[in-house]
Design an enzyme around this catalytic site. Structure first.
Site, mmCIF file in Angstrom:
data_model
loop_
_atom_site.group_PDB
_atom_site.id
_atom_site.type_symbol
_atom_site.label_atom_id
_atom_site.label_comp_id
_atom_site.label_asym_id
_atom_site.label_seq_id
_atom_site.Cartn_x
_atom_site.Cartn_y
_atom_site.Cartn_z
ATOM 1 C CG ASP A 1 45.960 43.811 30.649
ATOM 2 O OD1 ASP A 1 45.344 43.130 29.818
ATOM 3 O OD2 ASP A 1 46.890 43.372 31.333
ATOM 4 C CG ASP B 1 50.162 42.269 33.775
ATOM 5 O OD1 ASP B 1 49.541 42.375 32.706
ATOM 6 O OD2 ASP B 1 50.884 41.291 34.050
ATOM 7 C CG ASP C 1 45.937 38.447 33.086
ATOM 8 O OD1 ASP C 1 45.562 37.558 32.310
ATOM 9 O OD2 ASP C 1 47.053 38.983 33.035
#
Length: 1010
Positions: free
Chosen positions: A616, A612, A352
């Site tokens: 996800d 996070d 990410d």
């Protein structure tokens, strides 16, 4: 007052101070007091609680009465754990050797072989004791690491919000639940902010989230998918819905772990080798040489005892556990311990952007705020701050409120009526409030630019749309994120009524600067053969600009290319080619992350994925190694294999380096122990076949004891990590082992031949000569007791010295081993030398050879030791190019060659074959070889389960069943009490009825939200 199933009111007499006066059984007796159906006021009265929370004194009393909020796990009997160390295929072979020694070795006028029997039993006990102690120590280390990830809860106590361990919750506590949280205990909703929905798949298996409102019941283990809520706790621990109804009957510990399969395959390799050479010896000794019964049995014992790596399960499992503790020093907590070996094999890291590649400390550049009305810049920022959470802030909210200034003044003079927090689907926040001075209602929304633009209907023109798009693109070119702000009035003063239409007032430029160490860390990753791909929900232009700044490339694409295929102007052949070589993807949603991971896996790559948020979790769970970054949500942590305690990419790279070191220790030991097995089987069999030399079986026991004692220190050895991804390529391991083993066998056979066939040593060093003895002698043919001592010392010293070759990539002297390994080797070889020089053990036909022969042995072994490095380099020259070829293909951004595409298509086809697990390494090129692979896998599966007790301490009790789509990881299975399931079904029915009564629009909205 409460209500029955039909909704009719039922009066319940609640005694004063019920929590103190009633027993726990009475409180949770649903025929008397059903906390799930009571009116809110009755719940507070029943639990003697208020909205300001409990006091510390009340909490302590309730902990004593209700216990901690956890489900106690039954510990296995330590005696049983100890005995199970002697119940696996490797131990079975040693136990068979003990039976042979005491029961079968009973002939030729000689008593049973008590010495070997006792030695084998002591070796088994010693290995089990050491393994048991190491397992307990390693298990405690794992528990300590897992304790650092204990679930937390935000609770109001003494009138103030605080974060505590979820295990400390008690009935009557008031807790806060937000997006991504896992409900820590049963409770009733007393306040809701925005539309609240819960994923109860871990409890019920239903795929759609369930909407919750004030008064509804929440169950422990449910996942908050949307909104925020305040909840009063009604049930904890064994008194919660999960505690009462759920009995865990299958868990991840019952899964056929990868380490178990590796132990099984290595063990089977050794066992098959033993069986082959025992059959060969039986044919040669009894049919060819006409050995008497007892003499042949003693030689069979040599192979049974010496060919089994009895310490292997303990060494490998403890190495992993100690490695997990070492990784924690790099701020990486491993929740799925065997994921360490998968992390070492990672070829692609999907990262990410926000918080991992960047600082996640957003700032607003006030000088370039874009205006679309007469509202000034400061007022635009003020509006955005009002539409932000004052508590439980995310990075954007914190950035906006800190930019405005004094948080106390942000909502001064207004009253919040309704707040809809950010969620991944809507991508915006919204607040409805009343201005106190005039009593008028207003709304503010802020969020993703085009999401807000689509909402706007007032004063919206074509010019404004074009201007917004131009401004967003300008921000993107400069690496800035665009946050739009819109306002509307609600003339009729009703909260749920539509306003006069949102009006776009401004665009805030938000910048998340890259971390200082990110560029350097990405360079390190590339040198390690790991491709870093940026997977972000941001706009494509922002992703490209960030990629250029970090040196990771700017060949990035929008998520729609996953469906539409490569752009016309690109040179990629197909979607798989694009996914493999792209530097990243922008504008992705959770399903895109999942798809990217899945497609890369089908191409044969090991994937690590960072995340996070709750969105996800599916991709984290699907990835070979899911990595929850610092400050991740409960959902992300529970779906991940590794949880980071510090932000940034550098922590991940350190974890990869650490995992490769751990894997190298395991690989080094595997090669070493298989090599020793081969050298024992081949060496002593050839000595029988060529010279009818019978090595004493008891001395093989001494070899095994000294060898195991030394090699157990390898779990703490200093090793250099591999420069490319590692995985369990057992063909490579066995090839190294066979070549090393045969070479060491040749050194022994050649040494023996020089001793008995020449007078070289006698002429040069003046040592004694050995004569061929008649068959009537107690030690016939070449079986001189002194020669037994000489061969014992030669086998012992060079075999153990092999570990210094297998543990290094270069020359053995260029990589310093750990002090403990060196000390253990020196002690073992001093003991072996003194035994060979001084021991006079008639029961095992050993007589001291003296220091002259000992010196000759050491010189001989040193001469033969040095070429082992050259053999290693030759084997590396064969295997390394294959590893480098895979790394080069992954790291390049150029389209694949035809050969690379054909190889990838072959792997993808193999992984698509039904009724078999996806292949992670190597290829299967035809049906016959695939069938052979499955046949071997079936045999390995049958024996692998017996290694489970040895690696049980590596398992964790963390549940991973709520994270999202199905994956290749086995989930817990639950059995529920019928009465509780009936009650749960009634609750669900009432909720469904409420939704249906609200009309079709509500149903559609719920489905769209999911």
């Amino acid at each position: 007052m409460t209500s029955d199933v039909s909704g009719r009111a039922v009066v319940v007499n609640i005694p004063d101070n019920a929590v103190r006066t009633l027993t726990v059984e009475d409180i949770y007796d649903k025929d008397k007091y059903d906390l799930s159906k009571m009116e809110e006021g009755d719940v507070f009265k029943m639990l003697n609680a208020t909205r300001e929370g409990l006091t510390d004194e009340e909490v302590n009393e309730r902990l004593l009465k209700f216990g901690h909020n956890r489900l106690e796990q039954k510990e296995k009997s330590r005696i049983l754990q100890f005995l199970l160390f002697m119940w696996n295929p490797l131990s079975w072979v040693m136990e068979a050797a003990a039976i042979v020694a005491i029961a079968v070795s009973n002939g030729g006028g000689l008593p049973p072989d008590w010495e070997d029997f006792l030695g084998i039993v002591l070796l088994l006990l010693a290995n089990s004791i050491i393994g048991f102690i190491e397992q307990q120590n390693a298990g405690n280390a794992v528990k300590t690491l897992m304790a650092s990830l204990a679930p937390e809860a935000k609770v109001k106590r003494n009138g103030e919000w605080k974060v505590i361990a979820a295990s400390e919750l008690v009935p009557g506590d008031v807790i806060s639940i937000k997006l991504g949280d896992i409900v820590p205990a049963d409770g009733r909703v007393i306040a809701a902010h925005g539309a609240v929905s819960m994923d109860q798949a871990a409890l019920t298996g239903e795929s759609l989230p369930v909407s919750k409102s004030v008064g509804d019941e929440l169950f422990s283990g449910a996942l908050c998918k949307q909104g925020e809520a305040e909840v009063i706790v009604t049930g904890t621990g064994e008194h919660s819905f999960m505690g009462v109804t759920v009995k865990l009957v299958h868990s991840a510990q019952n899964d056929m772990g990868h380490l178990q399969l590796i132990l099984s395959k290595i063990g089977n390799f050794c066992i098959v080798g033993i069986v082959i050479f025992i059959v060969a010896e039986i044919l040669v000794m009894y049919a060819g040489f006409r050995y008497n019964y007892r003499r042949g049995i003693n030689n069979i014992l040599v192979l049974l005892i010496g060919g089994i790596p009895i310490a292997m399960p303990t060494v490998l499992s403890v190495t992993l556990a100690i490695g997990a503790k070492q990784l924690s020093k790099h701020k990486a907590i491993v929740t799925h311990i065997t994921a360490i070996e998968e992390l070492a094999a990672v070829t692609i890291l999907c990262s990410d952007k926000t918080g991992t590649l960047t600082l996640n400390k957003l700032v607003i550049d006030k000088s370039i705020v874009k205006k679309y009305s007469d509202t000034d810049n400061n007022q635009i920022i003020h509006y955005a701050a009002i539409a932000s959470r004052m508590e439980n802030q995310d990075a954007i909210d914190a950035c906006i409120t800190s930019t405005y200034g004094d948080m106390k003044k942000i909502r001064e003079g207004i009253e919040e009526l309704d707040f809809k927090p950010f969620n991944p689907t809507d991508k915006r926040t919204e607040i409805t409030y009343r201005t106190i001075n005039d009593g008028k209602l207003h709304r503010i929304t802020k969020g993703m630019s085009h999401t807000i633009l689509d909402l706007c209907t007032r004063d919206k023109t074509t010019e404004q749309i074009k201007q917004l798009n131009d401004d967003v693109n300008e921000f993107a070119r400069r690496g800035l994120r665009a946050l739009a702000v819109a306002i509307e009035d609600v003339p009729n003063g009703e909260i749920d009524c539509k306003g006069n239409g949102f009006k776009l007032i401004g665009l805030l430029p938000i910048f998340d600067p890259p971390r200082e160490d990110t560029k350097e860390t990405i360079d390190r990753a590339l040198k390690l053969g790991v491709k870093v791909k940026m997977i972000t929900g941001d706009q494509l232009a922002i992703a490209k600009e960030t990629g250029r700044r970090l040196g990771m490339g700017d060949k990035m694409f929008l998520s729609r290319t996953l469906k539409d295929g490569p752009p016309i102007d690109s040179s990629y052949h197909d979607t798989e080619d694009l996914i493999l070589h792209a530097d990243g993807f922008a504008g992705v949603y959770p399903e895109h992350k999942y798809e990217i991971v899945e497609r890369l896996q089908k191409m044969g790559h090991m994937i690590a994925m960072t995340g996070d948020g709750v969105n996800d979790a599916p991709a984290l769970k699907k990835a070979n190694v899911g990595i929850a970054v610092a400050d991740a949500s409960d959902a992300a942590r529970s779906a991940a294999d590794i949880v980071l305690l510090e932000p940034g990419l550098s922590v991940i790279i350190e974890a990869i380096l650490g995992s490769r070191q751990i894997f190298q220790r395991m690989r080094n030991y595997a090669i070493y122990t298989c090599s020793v097995t081969i050298r024992i089987l081949v060496g002593f069999s050839v000595l029988i076949f060529a010279f009818q030399f019978d090595f004493p079986s008891f001395m093989v026991l001494i070899l095994a004891i000294l060898n195991d004692g030394t090699i157990m220190t390898i779990s703490k050895d200093r090793v250099e990590p591999s420069p490319y991804p590692n995985s369990w390529n057992l063909f490579e391991v066995f090839t190294y082992a066979i070549v090393y083993g045969i070479y060491l066998s040749i050194s022994t056979v050649a040494f023996f031949a020089v001793i008995i066939k020449t007078t070289f040593f006698q002429d040069k060093f003046g040592v004694q000569t050995f004569e061929y003895r008649p068959l009537t002698d107690r030690n016939p043919e070449w079986n001189d007791p002194i020669l037994h001592s000489i061969i014992y010392l030669q086998v012992s010293t060079i075999s153990q010295a092999l570990i210094f070759v297998t543990r290094s990539r270069g020359f053995f002297f260029t990589e310093r081993p750990s002090i403990i390994l060196v000390c253990a080797f020196i002690i073992a070889q001093l003991v072996a030398t003194f035994i060979a020089v001084y021991a006079n053990w008639g029961f095992t036909d050993i007589q001291g050879c003296g220091w002259s022969w000992a010196g000759i042995v050491w010189i001989w072994n040193i001469i033969w030791f040095f070429p082992l490095d050259l053999i290693k380099f030759a084997l590396r020259a064969y295997f390394d190019p294959k590893h480098e070829q895979i790394v080069e293909e992954v790291l390049t951004s150029k389209p694949s060659t035809d050969a690379q595409r054909q190889r990838r298509q072959s792997i993808t086809a193999d992984n698509a074959v039904p009724d078999g697990p996806p292949s992670r390494s190597g290829t299967v090129t035809n049906t016959q070889s695939l069938q052979q692979q499955r046949r071997r896998s079936t045999i390995s599966d049958l024996t692998a389960k017996y290694y489970a007790p040895v690696i049980d301490h590596l398992s964790t009790s963390q549940r991973r069943g709520f994270a999202g789509p199905a994956s290749n990881k086995v989930e817990p299975t639950f059995v529920a009490a019928p009465n509780e399931l009936r009650r749960f079904s009634i609750v669900q029915t009432q909720q469904v009825s409420a939704v249906l009564n609200a009309g079709g629009e509500g149903v559609n909205n719920r489905m769209n939200a999911s």
